[in-house]
Design a protein around this motif. Structure first.
Motif, mmCIF file in Angstrom:
data_model
loop_
_atom_site.group_PDB
_atom_site.id
_atom_site.type_symbol
_atom_site.label_atom_id
_atom_site.label_comp_id
_atom_site.label_asym_id
_atom_site.label_seq_id
_atom_site.Cartn_x
_atom_site.Cartn_y
_atom_site.Cartn_z
ATOM 1 N N ILE A 1 0.846 -1.189 0.000
ATOM 2 C CA ILE A 1 0.000 0.000 0.000
ATOM 3 C C ILE A 1 0.887 1.247 0.000
ATOM 4 O O ILE A 1 1.938 1.272 0.635
ATOM 5 C CB ILE A 1 -0.968 0.021 1.211
ATOM 6 N N LYS A 2 0.481 2.242 -0.764
ATOM 7 C CA LYS A 2 1.156 3.534 -0.777
ATOM 8 C C LYS A 2 0.282 4.515 -0.004
ATOM 9 O O LYS A 2 -0.872 4.755 -0.377
ATOM 10 C CB LYS A 2 1.356 4.023 -2.209
ATOM 11 N N ILE A 3 0.834 5.059 1.077
ATOM 12 C CA ILE A 3 0.023 5.896 1.965
ATOM 13 C C ILE A 3 0.479 7.351 2.010
ATOM 14 O O ILE A 3 -0.087 8.151 2.753
ATOM 15 C CB ILE A 3 0.016 5.323 3.401
ATOM 16 N N SER A 4 1.465 7.697 1.191
ATOM 17 C CA SER A 4 2.006 9.053 1.281
ATOM 18 C C SER A 4 0.995 10.118 0.891
ATOM 19 O O SER A 4 1.121 11.269 1.312
ATOM 20 C CB SER A 4 3.269 9.178 0.417
ATOM 21 N N ALA A 5 -0.002 9.769 0.076
ATOM 22 C CA ALA A 5 -1.028 10.748 -0.300
ATOM 23 C C ALA A 5 -2.374 10.456 0.352
ATOM 24 O O ALA A 5 -3.354 11.155 0.104
ATOM 25 C CB ALA A 5 -1.192 10.769 -1.819
ATOM 26 N N VAL A 6 -2.427 9.417 1.199
ATOM 27 C CA VAL A 6 -3.674 9.026 1.856
ATOM 28 C C VAL A 6 -3.758 9.713 3.219
ATOM 29 O O VAL A 6 -2.828 9.632 4.022
ATOM 30 C CB VAL A 6 -3.747 7.498 2.031
ATOM 31 N N LYS A 7 -4.856 10.385 3.488
ATOM 32 C CA LYS A 7 -5.016 11.074 4.768
ATOM 33 C C LYS A 7 -5.023 10.062 5.916
ATOM 34 O O LYS A 7 -5.559 8.955 5.774
ATOM 35 C CB LYS A 7 -6.311 11.880 4.769
ATOM 36 N N PRO A 8 -4.416 10.430 7.056
ATOM 37 C CA PRO A 8 -4.298 9.487 8.176
ATOM 38 C C PRO A 8 -5.620 8.860 8.602
ATOM 39 O O PRO A 8 -5.655 7.689 9.002
ATOM 40 C CB PRO A 8 -3.699 10.351 9.291
ATOM 41 N N GLU A 9 -6.710 9.613 8.526
ATOM 42 C CA GLU A 9 -7.998 9.069 8.968
ATOM 43 C C GLU A 9 -8.519 7.972 8.029
ATOM 44 O O GLU A 9 -9.515 7.307 8.339
ATOM 45 C CB GLU A 9 -9.047 10.175 9.084
ATOM 46 N N ARG A 10 -7.845 7.772 6.907
ATOM 47 C CA ARG A 10 -8.239 6.710 5.981
ATOM 48 C C ARG A 10 -7.207 5.576 5.932
ATOM 49 O O ARG A 10 -7.264 4.733 5.048
ATOM 50 C CB ARG A 10 -8.470 7.282 4.586
ATOM 51 N N HIS A 11 -6.276 5.555 6.868
ATOM 52 C CA HIS A 11 -5.270 4.492 6.893
ATOM 53 C C HIS A 11 -5.859 3.168 7.395
ATOM 54 O O HIS A 11 -5.250 2.118 7.216
ATOM 55 C CB HIS A 11 -4.084 4.896 7.772
ATOM 56 N N VAL A 12 -7.015 3.234 8.030
ATOM 57 C CA VAL A 12 -7.721 2.020 8.462
ATOM 58 C C VAL A 12 -9.124 2.065 7.867
ATOM 59 O O VAL A 12 -9.872 3.012 8.097
ATOM 60 C CB VAL A 12 -7.800 1.915 9.995
ATOM 61 N N ILE A 13 -9.448 1.054 7.080
ATOM 62 C CA ILE A 13 -10.779 0.949 6.464
ATOM 63 C C ILE A 13 -11.342 -0.429 6.776
ATOM 64 O O ILE A 13 -10.678 -1.457 6.535
ATOM 65 C CB ILE A 13 -10.710 1.135 4.931
ATOM 66 N N GLU A 14 -12.536 -0.478 7.315
ATOM 67 C CA GLU A 14 -13.242 -1.745 7.525
ATOM 68 C C GLU A 14 -14.621 -1.597 6.897
ATOM 69 O O GLU A 14 -15.421 -0.755 7.333
ATOM 70 C CB GLU A 14 -13.339 -2.069 9.013
ATOM 71 N N ALA A 15 -14.885 -2.389 5.861
ATOM 72 C CA ALA A 15 -16.126 -2.206 5.107
ATOM 73 C C ALA A 15 -16.423 -3.483 4.323
ATOM 74 O O ALA A 15 -15.531 -4.315 4.104
ATOM 75 C CB ALA A 15 -15.989 -1.023 4.150
#
Length: 606
Positions: A435-449
């Motif tokens: 996963i590349k997280i450098s452009a992903v906002k911290p509040e979206r680093h965990v997704i459960e859906a």
């Protein structure tokens, strides 16, 4: 300057796991180098064929072993902006070689395809495999055994990794990589993305979309966003294959021409006939590979390099793993923000201080190995410079600035944009992923859906058009791995999922395919291995299963008990449509033997 103890520890781990492969590799490189100038083993008939079209003076020079001969491997074509500038390079290089007392010949050409042209098209299914094909094509050119050193002309996504594999396969020869540079800045990348999103929503037409795209991709040179092509250039410089400062100088400028000629002369200076013999296979070692990974993390580089760096390293007998890459990500801070990880393009990055400033800051904090060999003949500290054009037309290198010219783009290491790198490994009952997280906002680093399952990106696109993608969900796009269909980039999903996220939905992507260097603001677990066609757990997900993607903990799971998951049948998916058309039938042998993503998705190193 010594490297941080944590960097040293990971490097030593790579040394140990590589030992069974690296030592035999070096033995082969040294044995080939000891044979001396290789034209001497050619018969008169062989040699006459090899220099039949040369000038009389070049023939005389090549008839003996008095002067070095420089091979040119080029990816030139005039359809693709990044490679079109290479049209004039061979004559420049021949001129530089004569000035240095040598000879230069084009040894061969390699294919260069553009993922930007083939995105969402059948040809994209050839893209990843073109990397290994490029390595093979370069090997054919170099197999004539005429050369004392090689310059490689390549820029884009699979071309530079393929050429690197070739350079390391012919590791007894010195190798210098010569880039073409980025195109000048056009329509800002965020504006281009905005128009794409409006088009996807039906708010503007094709004419407006084409106008925006044409203003963005408008002339010679590499696309200006920080995708795989520009990540390649960063890697070649930080690993020592470029001359210092060579990566991001625009095409058609006097400095670009001066760097090209200087690179050719340097390649001739480091042959076995001189006093600075620098064979590529010995120059690149475990420390060089670690430096490349560090650069990737510090800049938020392309996810494709979690495949390519593994294959490139393996060509030199070095075993690099996703765990090594992920562990380095936990140490290395992100100090560059270039689109899609920010609003700036690579020209802005270069103007802010560029590679020289980046390397200086990483060295200052012990994030890089300085004591490496490079084509420049000195450690990595020699790359902490700002390239200029001197009054005499030669390259002038000034010290890199003490502070970034624009801290919004390039930060000092004591004030990073985030404390960890942009790429992480995920593991769990779904296998392994990146996963590349450098452009992903911290509040979206965990997704459960809950999962919504698709078997290609067109299905998901249709579901979007039909208004079916409501609520929070994880899009599972499977049967997209190397064995299934060549592992195409699923870049068309970026815009769709971005729109849904902007509407307030919590969404993520889970796929055994690729997402590319353009991976952006939506969390995406990609390169899932084992892939679906190999019976990976991703094949057993059904609609409604709860997926938990946790980029903080580094986990990826479907919340279904193992007993239930293991007995679910793998769906029968007809992949016949991927087997023919646009040359895909010719690549059937590649699909049959492709290795898994965590070993580089290679047909060469399984």
């Amino acid at each position: 300057m010594s490297a941080d103890s944590r960097i040293e520890a990971i490097t030593q781990r790579i040394v140990e796991q590589s030992r069974p492969f690296r030592e035999p590799y070096l033995d082969r490189v040294r044995a080939a180098a000891e044979k001396g100038v290789h034209r001497s083993v050619l018969s008169c008939g062989n040699l006459a064929h090899g220099f039949a079209v040369c000038s009389p003076s070049d023939k005389e020079a090549l008839a003996g072993d008095r002067v070095p001969n420089l091979g040119i491997i080029t990816s030139y074509n005039d359809m693709l902006s990044a490679h079109q500038p290479f049209e004039t390079y061979p004559e420049l290089i021949r001129q530089a070689a004569r000035e240095a007392g040598g000879v230069a010949q084009v040894a061969g050409g390699v294919p260069a395809m553009c993922d930007g042209v083939t995105q969402g098209q059948p040809g994209m299914e050839l893209s990843l495999f073109s990397r290994d094909l490029i390595a093979m094509a370069a090997a054919v050119g170099l197999s004539h055994n005429m050369f004392d050193a090689v310059v490689f002309l390549g820029v884009c996504d699979k071309i530079v990794p393929g050429l690197t594999i070739a350079a390391l396969t012919f590791g007894h020869l010195p190798a210098v990589f010569i880039p073409a540079g980025p195109m000048t800045s056009g329509l800002p990348n965020d504006e281009k993305a905005r128009v794409r999103q409006l088009y996807a929503e039906g708010k503007v037409g094709r004419a407006e979309l084409l106008e925006a795209e044409s203003k963005s991709y408008h002339g010679p040179g590499t696309c200006t966003f920080y995708g795989t092509a520009n990540s390649n250039q960063m890697l070649m410089e930080i690993m020592g294959f470029h001359m210092p400062g060579a990566s991001f100088i625009n095409p058609g400028t006097p400095l670009r021409e001066a760097l090209t000629k200087e690179s050719a002369k340097r390649a001739l200076a480091i042959t076995a006939q001189g006093n600075e013999f620098t064979p590529a296979g010995e120059m690149i070692d475990e420390r060089s590979i670690v430096n490349g990974v560090v650069g990737l993390h510090a800049t938020g580089g392309s996810t494709n390099h979690t495949l390519h760096l593994i294959a490139m390293a393996r060509a030199a007998g070095i075993v690099l793993t996703w765990k090594d890459i992920s562990d380095l990500s936990d140490i290395v801070p992100l100090i560059a923000r270039v689109y899609p990880n920010g609003l700036a393009d690579v020209n802005h990055f270069h103007a802010a201080g560029g590679m020289g400033f980046l390397i200086k800051e990483l060295l200052k904090d012990g994030m890089l190995h300085d004591d490496v060999r490079t084509v420049y003949g000195q450690g990595l500290s020699a790359y902490t410079i700002d390239p200029k054009l001197g009054d005499n037309g030669a390259v002038l290198r000034e010290p890199s600035p003490a502070h970034s010219h624009d801290p919004r783009i390039l930060a000092n290491i004591d004030a990073p944009f985030q404390k960890t790198g942009g790429l992480k490994m995920l593991t769990g009952n779904l296998g392994s992923a990146v996963i590349k997280i450098s452009a992903v906002k911290p509040e979206r680093h965990v997704i459960e859906a809950p999962a919504k399952v698709f078997h290609d990106q067109l299905e998901l696109n249709e579901a979007f058009k039909n208004g079916e993608l409501t609520g929070d969900f994880v899009a599972v796009v499977r049967f997209q791995g190397p064995k299934a269909n060549g592992m195409p980039e699923l870049h068309k999903l970026t815009t769709i999922l971005g729109i849904l996220q902007d509407r307030g939905q919590r969404v993520a992507l889970l796929t055994d395919g690729r997402m590319s260097g353009a991976s952006g603001k939506v969390p995406a677990a990609i390169h899932v291995t084992p892939e679906a066609v190999d019976g990976g757990a991703i094949a057993r997900i059904v609609n409604g299963d709860i997926i938990r993607l946790d980029a903080v903990a580094g986990t990826l799971n479907v919340l279904v008990d193992e007993a239930t998951l293991s007995v679910r049948p793998i769906p029968s998916v007809d992949l016949e449509a991927n087997a023919f058309g646009m040359g895909r039938e010719l690549f059937a042998p590649f699909r049959a033997v492709a290795g898994p993503a965590d070993r580089g998705a290679s047909v060469l190193f399984n």
